[in-house]
Design a protein around this motif. Structure first.
Motif, PDB file in Angstrom:
ATOM      1  N   ASN A 124       0.833  -1.212   0.000  1.00  0.00           N
ATOM      2  CA  ASN A 124       0.000   0.000   0.000  1.00  0.00           C
ATOM      3  C   ASN A 124       0.859   1.248   0.000  1.00  0.00           C
ATOM      4  OD1 ASN A 124      -1.895   1.948   0.292  1.00  0.00           O
ATOM      5  ND2 ASN A 124      -2.926   1.045   2.062  1.00  0.00           N
ATOM      6  N   PRO A 125       1.105   1.819  -1.188  1.00  0.00           N
ATOM      7  CA  PRO A 125       0.668   1.347  -2.493  1.00  0.00           C
ATOM      8  C   PRO A 125       1.707   0.419  -3.122  1.00  0.00           C
ATOM      9  CG  PRO A 125       1.638   3.516  -2.734  1.00  0.00           C
ATOM     10  CD  PRO A 125       1.773   3.146  -1.280  1.00  0.00           C
ATOM     11  N   THR A 126       1.248  -0.320  -4.132  1.00  0.00           N
ATOM     12  CA  THR A 126       2.112  -1.231  -4.889  1.00  0.00           C
ATOM     13  C   THR A 126       2.469  -0.573  -6.218  1.00  0.00           C
ATOM     14  OG1 THR A 126       0.859  -3.063  -3.941  1.00  0.00           O
ATOM     15  CG2 THR A 126       2.301  -3.570  -5.802  1.00  0.00           C
TER      16      THR A 126
ATOM     17  N   LEU B 214     -13.723 -14.056   3.412  1.00  0.00           N
ATOM     18  CA  LEU B 214     -12.566 -13.262   3.826  1.00  0.00           C
ATOM     19  C   LEU B 214     -12.860 -12.615   5.176  1.00  0.00           C
ATOM     20  CD1 LEU B 214     -11.610 -11.398   0.501  1.00  0.00           C
ATOM     21  CD2 LEU B 214     -10.635 -13.527   1.417  1.00  0.00           C
ATOM     22  N   ARG B 215     -11.806 -12.245   5.906  1.00  0.00           N
ATOM     23  CA  ARG B 215     -11.987 -11.516   7.168  1.00  0.00           C
ATOM     24  C   ARG B 215     -12.543 -10.124   6.889  1.00  0.00           C
ATOM     25  NH1 ARG B 215      -6.597 -12.801   8.018  1.00  0.00           N
ATOM     26  NH2 ARG B 215      -6.216 -10.608   7.561  1.00  0.00           N
ATOM     27  N   PRO B 216     -13.207  -9.516   7.889  1.00  0.00           N
ATOM     28  CA  PRO B 216     -13.831  -8.212   7.648  1.00  0.00           C
ATOM     29  C   PRO B 216     -12.845  -7.101   7.286  1.00  0.00           C
ATOM     30  CG  PRO B 216     -14.012  -8.894   9.981  1.00  0.00           C
ATOM     31  CD  PRO B 216     -13.534 -10.069   9.213  1.00  0.00           C
ATOM     32  N   ASP B 217     -11.563  -7.260   7.671  1.00  0.00           N
ATOM     33  CA  ASP B 217     -10.594  -6.171   7.456  1.00  0.00           C
ATOM     34  C   ASP B 217      -9.705  -6.402   6.233  1.00  0.00           C
ATOM     35  OD1 ASP B 217      -9.230  -8.355   8.380  1.00  0.00           O
ATOM     36  OD2 ASP B 217      -7.999  -7.256   9.832  1.00  0.00           O
ATOM     37  N   THR B 218     -10.109  -7.290   5.326  1.00  0.00           N
ATOM     38  CA  THR B 218      -9.255  -7.631   4.176  1.00  0.00           C
ATOM     39  C   THR B 218      -9.426  -6.595   3.063  1.00  0.00           C
ATOM     40  OG1 THR B 218      -9.656  -9.948   4.719  1.00  0.00           O
ATOM     41  CG2 THR B 218      -8.609  -9.483   2.586  1.00  0.00           C
ATOM     42  N   ARG B 219      -8.445  -5.725   2.938  1.00  0.00           N
ATOM     43  CA  ARG B 219      -8.551  -4.632   1.952  1.00  0.00           C
ATOM     44  C   ARG B 219      -7.960  -5.075   0.608  1.00  0.00           C
ATOM     45  NH1 ARG B 219      -9.871   0.213   2.654  1.00  0.00           N
ATOM     46  NH2 ARG B 219      -9.598   0.064   4.913  1.00  0.00           N
ATOM     47  N   LEU B 220      -8.749  -4.920  -0.453  1.00  0.00           N
ATOM     48  CA  LEU B 220      -8.272  -5.281  -1.790  1.00  0.00           C
ATOM     49  C   LEU B 220      -8.689  -4.204  -2.797  1.00  0.00           C
ATOM     50  CD1 LEU B 220      -9.263  -9.082  -1.907  1.00  0.00           C
ATOM     51  CD2 LEU B 220      -6.927  -8.162  -1.900  1.00  0.00           C
ATOM     52  N   PRO B 221      -7.895  -4.034  -3.859  1.00  0.00           N
ATOM     53  CA  PRO B 221      -8.292  -3.114  -4.932  1.00  0.00           C
ATOM     54  C   PRO B 221      -9.441  -3.717  -5.747  1.00  0.00           C
ATOM     55  CG  PRO B 221      -5.912  -3.564  -4.975  1.00  0.00           C
ATOM     56  CD  PRO B 221      -6.542  -4.591  -4.080  1.00  0.00           C
TER      57      PRO B 221
ATOM     58  N   SER C  97      -1.829 -11.942   0.579  1.00  0.00           N
ATOM     59  CA  SER C  97      -0.550 -11.781  -0.137  1.00  0.00           C
ATOM     60  C   SER C  97      -0.662 -10.738  -1.250  1.00  0.00           C
ATOM     61  CB  SER C  97      -0.127 -13.126  -0.733  1.00  0.00           C
ATOM     62  OG  SER C  97      -0.938 -13.453  -1.863  1.00  0.00           O
ATOM     63  N   TRP C  98      -1.829 -10.168  -1.440  1.00  0.00           N
ATOM     64  CA  TRP C  98      -2.051  -9.264  -2.570  1.00  0.00           C
ATOM     65  C   TRP C  98      -1.971  -7.794  -2.146  1.00  0.00           C
ATOM     66  CZ3 TRP C  98      -6.773 -11.528  -5.766  1.00  0.00           C
ATOM     67  CH2 TRP C  98      -6.335 -12.675  -6.441  1.00  0.00           C
ATOM     68  N   PRO C  99      -1.797  -6.903  -3.113  1.00  0.00           N
ATOM     69  CA  PRO C  99      -1.800  -5.469  -2.801  1.00  0.00           C
ATOM     70  C   PRO C  99      -3.120  -5.032  -2.162  1.00  0.00           C
ATOM     71  CG  PRO C  99      -1.065  -5.838  -5.057  1.00  0.00           C
ATOM     72  CD  PRO C  99      -1.552  -7.156  -4.550  1.00  0.00           C
ATOM     73  N   GLN C 100      -3.022  -3.983  -1.351  1.00  0.00           N
ATOM     74  CA  GLN C 100      -4.247  -3.345  -0.831  1.00  0.00           C
ATOM     75  C   GLN C 100      -4.645  -2.186  -1.735  1.00  0.00           C
ATOM     76  OE1 GLN C 100      -3.029  -2.412   3.223  1.00  0.00           O
ATOM     77  NE2 GLN C 100      -4.040  -4.273   3.940  1.00  0.00           N
ATOM     78  N   VAL C 101      -3.640  -1.494  -2.244  1.00  0.00           N
ATOM     79  CA  VAL C 101      -3.873  -0.342  -3.143  1.00  0.00           C
ATOM     80  C   VAL C 101      -2.781  -0.368  -4.204  1.00  0.00           C
ATOM     81  CG1 VAL C 101      -3.927   2.193  -3.300  1.00  0.00           C
ATOM     82  CG2 VAL C 101      -4.824   1.055  -1.240  1.00  0.00           C
TER      83      VAL C 101
END
Ligand code: NAD
Ligand code: THR
Length: 391
Positions: free
Chosen positions: A187-189, A263-270, A335-339
């Protein structure tokens, strides 16, 4: 139909998704490439040795083939391309049965990405000049069948690259947030950073990015790729990815009123609304080669967690509830980007997204409510989508 009328028609088509939020799609996207077979004006000699210029006719226009075209993205892209370039100039293909609507709206062919000879036959017979290569096994289904993912995502890619090389085709192959891994900045990637993905999907997409760029440098192929976030659409279903919950949640909100999230409630994904995705592809393919500083770009629209998406849905449907039961997709998402940092796309070809989280929720509920015979008033007037041009 004139080009202007076609663009107007395209806008009307798009406006069935959302009346105001998508601008007119611009100019010619698929310039006719120098196809080795027959495209463009050609200096020819007759059998008597007299030189004459053979003019390119409509028959000789290069056309677009979409592989894996019956998935979440293919039919939407075919629709917008066909409105601009004519139904006959965009060939949808896949290995699954087309619906009546697909058959009635333009050419469809069976094409297994693993059958090189059949693909070559299609490129020659259909006078293909551009391939949009969508066939793939997505992140979650890829992990469930690694041998098949290797075949479809890697052998299939090799077939398409070889065709592009032989016939000098233009090639668009989407990449994904899944092309990054836990050691990438999240964040960011940025565009250029560590890429050590831990799914076969991600590994195959890094391979596609690198191979496409190699074919560009080595053989001059016009290869382009966008790293797409999770795509959210009301018209088509996702094909087995890690971001699929963000589509299913809308269907559940309008039917059972409850969604169980993997997914968990806090899992941020683009994430991105499909209109922005299709418009990005159209705009990106229209950019002259000299304006591109790179061949693979990140694009970003919004990033949210399941909890934030739920809150936004509850503004329209207060009784909607969610529970959480994380499964193997949690590890992938972690394992993925958030932003994604998409500053290069914004600078080089003026990429802009139009839909944020609030607008996404409104447009999805507006579009899905009639499908479930729920009165449109579920989305109160003050929540209706209005045009926004983000700056
Ligand atoms: N949808 C997203 O959220 C998203 C995000 C990032 C990147 N992408 C990429 O965009 C592309 C299209 O995605 P999608 O969501 O439409 O995928 P999808 O899973 O919905 O569709 C993929 C299609 O490929 C077809 N296919 C499978 N095996 C094949 C074979 N042997 N030959 C030919 N076709 C075959 C399937 O039948 C399916 O219709 C993919 O490359 C994907 O990686 C999608
Ligand atoms: C993100 C994208 O590549 C796809 N929707 C997946 O989750 O696998």
């Amino acid at each position: 139909m004139s080009a202007g009328m076609m663009r107007k028609a395209t806008f009307q088509l798009i406006s069935t998704f959302d009346r105001k939020a998508v601008p007119l799609l611009s100019g010619a996207i698929f310039r006719v490439p120098q196809h080795r077979c027959m495209h463009g004006d050609a200096e020819k000699k007759s059998s008597l040795g007299i030189a004459f210029t053979q003019k390119a006719s409509n028959f000789d226009q290069a056309r677009v083939l979409i592989t894996g075209g019956l998935g979440q993205l293919g039919t939407g892209l075919a629709q917008v391309l066909r409105m601009e370039y004519g139904p006959q100039n965009v060939v949808l293909s896949d290995i699954v049965c087309p619906s009546r609507q697909v058959i009635e709206t333009g050419p469809f062919l069976y094409a297994d990405i693993l059958d090189y000879n059949n693909l070559r036959e299609i490129v020659v017979n259909e006078r293909i000049g551009t391939i949009v290569h969508f066939s793939a096994l997505l992140s979650a289904v890829g992990e469930q069948n690694v041998p098949l993912a290797l075949k479809v995502n890697i052998e299939g890619l090799h077939n398409v690259l070889e065709l592009a090389h032989r016939f000098n085709l233009r090639l668009f192959i989407p990449s994904t947030i899944g092309a990054f891994g836990p050691s990438s900045p999240r964040n960011p990637t940025p565009d250029v950073t560590i890429q050590r993905p831990e799914t076969i999907y991600g590994v195959s997409k890094v391979h596609a990015e690198l191979m496409g760029e190699y074919y560009h440098h080595r053989f001059g192929i016009d290869f382009r790729s966008l790293r797409l976030p999770g795509i959210i659409s009301a018209d088509t279903n996702p094909g087995g990815g890690t971001t699929d919950y963000a589509v299913q949640i809308f269907h559940d909100a309008l039917t059972t009123g409850h969604h169980t999230c993997y997914l968990r409630p806090d899992t941020r994904l683009p994430m991105m609304y499909i209109h922005d995705c299709l418009r990005a592809i159209m705009e990106f393919l229209d950019i002259p080669e000299q304006s591109l500083r790179q061949r693979t770009y990140n694009i970003q629209a919004m990033s949210f967690t399941p909890a934030e998406l739920t809150q936004e849905i509850q503004k329209v449907i207060p009784e909607f509830t969610i529970s959480y039961s994380p499964d193997m997709r949690q590890q992938i998402a972690d394992s993925w980007p958030q932003v994604l940092d998409d500053s290069n796309a914004r600078q080089d070809w003026h990429w802009q997204h139009h839909y944020d989280l609030q607008q996404l929720v409104k447009v999805m509920l507006e579009k899905l409510a009639p499908k479930y015979k729920i009165p449109e008033k579920i989305v109160p007037d003050e929540h209706k989508v209005v045009a926004t041009q983000r700056t």
